[in-house]
Design an enzyme around this catalytic site. Structure first.
Site, short mmCIF file in Angstrom:
data_model
loop_
_atom_site.label_atom_id
_atom_site.label_comp_id
_atom_site.label_asym_id
_atom_site.label_seq_id
_atom_site.Cartn_x
_atom_site.Cartn_y
_atom_site.Cartn_z
N THR A 1 39.12 34.21 53.48
CA THR A 1 39.29 35.60 53.06
C THR A 1 38.73 36.48 54.16
OG1 THR A 1 39.14 35.06 50.71
CG2 THR A 1 38.72 37.34 51.33
N LYS B 1 44.80 39.07 48.25
CA LYS B 1 43.47 38.54 47.91
C LYS B 1 42.51 39.68 47.60
CE LYS B 1 40.13 35.65 47.21
NZ LYS B 1 39.66 34.63 48.16
N LYS C 1 30.87 40.36 50.70
CA LYS C 1 31.66 40.39 51.93
C LYS C 1 33.10 40.77 51.60
CE LYS C 1 33.76 36.89 53.38
NZ LYS C 1 35.15 36.32 53.33
#
Length: 303
Positions: A110, A185, A253
């Site tokens: 990701t 995502k 993150k």
């Protein structure tokens, strides 16, 4: 004779694959590929983990990404962040310098849309293909070969890579051009953040109201409030156990990528920004490695 033909057909379908990154997701994913009959070589920054994987699954390991990708048809990566991905792709002894022309790099990390498009362009210049393919489903999904994979990149490249990804996927789909997988995502993480906060508040409320949280969930999970998070995390949340999934540090993150991208495209993410700050509170409690359902812990600690 029929069985022999089936065997030879399976062998023709097998590929030489490299897997870069053996974290809680990559380790079992690479294992599924080896178990399916592919010829797998792995690389991990901590070599001992790569050695352990090779011993467990019978594949090979290499000391650098460049060494690992020699002769590979597909190179799969699942590392930490933008910088980690750049390093394994174009850093010293990176994969791109040693991949054979026509090979496909599939990134399960990701990361930002920006680094994805950057590396897609570099790969194209080198005669390589690049598919962004972030995953959802957590450690359990990786271990049980039940991941959801959202992809971006050229259709022809996706079509070649899809059978390989299907080894560990429950659902694999191309959403659009390069970067579309990473954008999808982000949608996934945005949705999860709100759902987990709602679940944490519901459980906290039930505790304050003197209700049996398990009985409450048994009822409401069968109605409109039901979700994957509720079904899979409520018991450990009520038991104050937060070592069962995706870590808060990694979620922050990811949410940072979401919020930064929203600043660029004009999307309004007020709830996501708020939940990101709640996760910051969890980190201050020492819970950076707790799983994302630890939002309940924050509520309990704050009274």
């Amino acid at each position: 004779m029929v069985e022999a033909l089936k065997f030879h057909r399976r062998r023709r379908d097998m590929a030489k694959i490299t897997f870069l990154g053996l974290g809680v997701m990559g380790y079992p994913m690479a294992g599924h590929l080896q178990a399916a009959g592919h010829d797998v070589t792995v690389y991990n920054r901590t070599t001992a983990k790569a050695e352990a994987w090779a011993k467990e699954y019978g594949g090979a390991f290499a000391l650098t990404p460049a060494e690992a990708v020699a002769g590979a048809d597909f190179v799969m990566a699942c590392v930490g962040n933008d910088d980690d991905l750049r390093q394994v792709c174009v850093g010293e002894n990176g994969a791109f310098q040693a991949m054979q022309e026509g090979a496909i790099f599939v990134d399960h990390t990701t990361v930002s849309e920006a680094v994805t498009k950057e590396l897609y362009a570099v790969a194209e210049e080198k005669g390589l293909s690049f598919v962004d393919a972030p995953i959802s489903g957590g450690q359990a999904g990786a271990e049980n070969a039940a991941l959801s994979i959202m992809c971006g990149g050229d259709q022809a490249d996706y079509d070649r890579a899809e059978p390989v990804m299907n080894v560990y996927a429950k659902l694999c789909r191309r959403i659009g051009e390069s970067g579309a997988g990473q954008l999808t995502k982000m949608c996934n993480q945005i949705a999860i953040a709100g759902v987990v906060q709602g679940l944490a508040e519901a459980l906290h409320f039930s505790q304050k109201a003197g209700l049996d949280g398990r009985a409450v969930v048994e009822v409401i999970s069968q109605g409109a409030a039901g979700s994957w998070q509720m079904s899979n995390r409520y018991e450990t949340m009520l038991d104050d156990e937060y070592n069962h999934g995706f870590a808060v540090d990694w979620m922050r993150k990811d949410l940072g990528i979401c919020l930064s991208t929203a600043d660029e495209n004009g999307a309004s993410l007020p709830l996501t920004a708020l939940v990101d700050q709640f996760y910051k509170d969890v980190q201050k409690l020492g819970g950076g490695r707790w799983d994302t359902s630890s939002l309940l812990k924050r509520l309990v600690e704050n009274g």
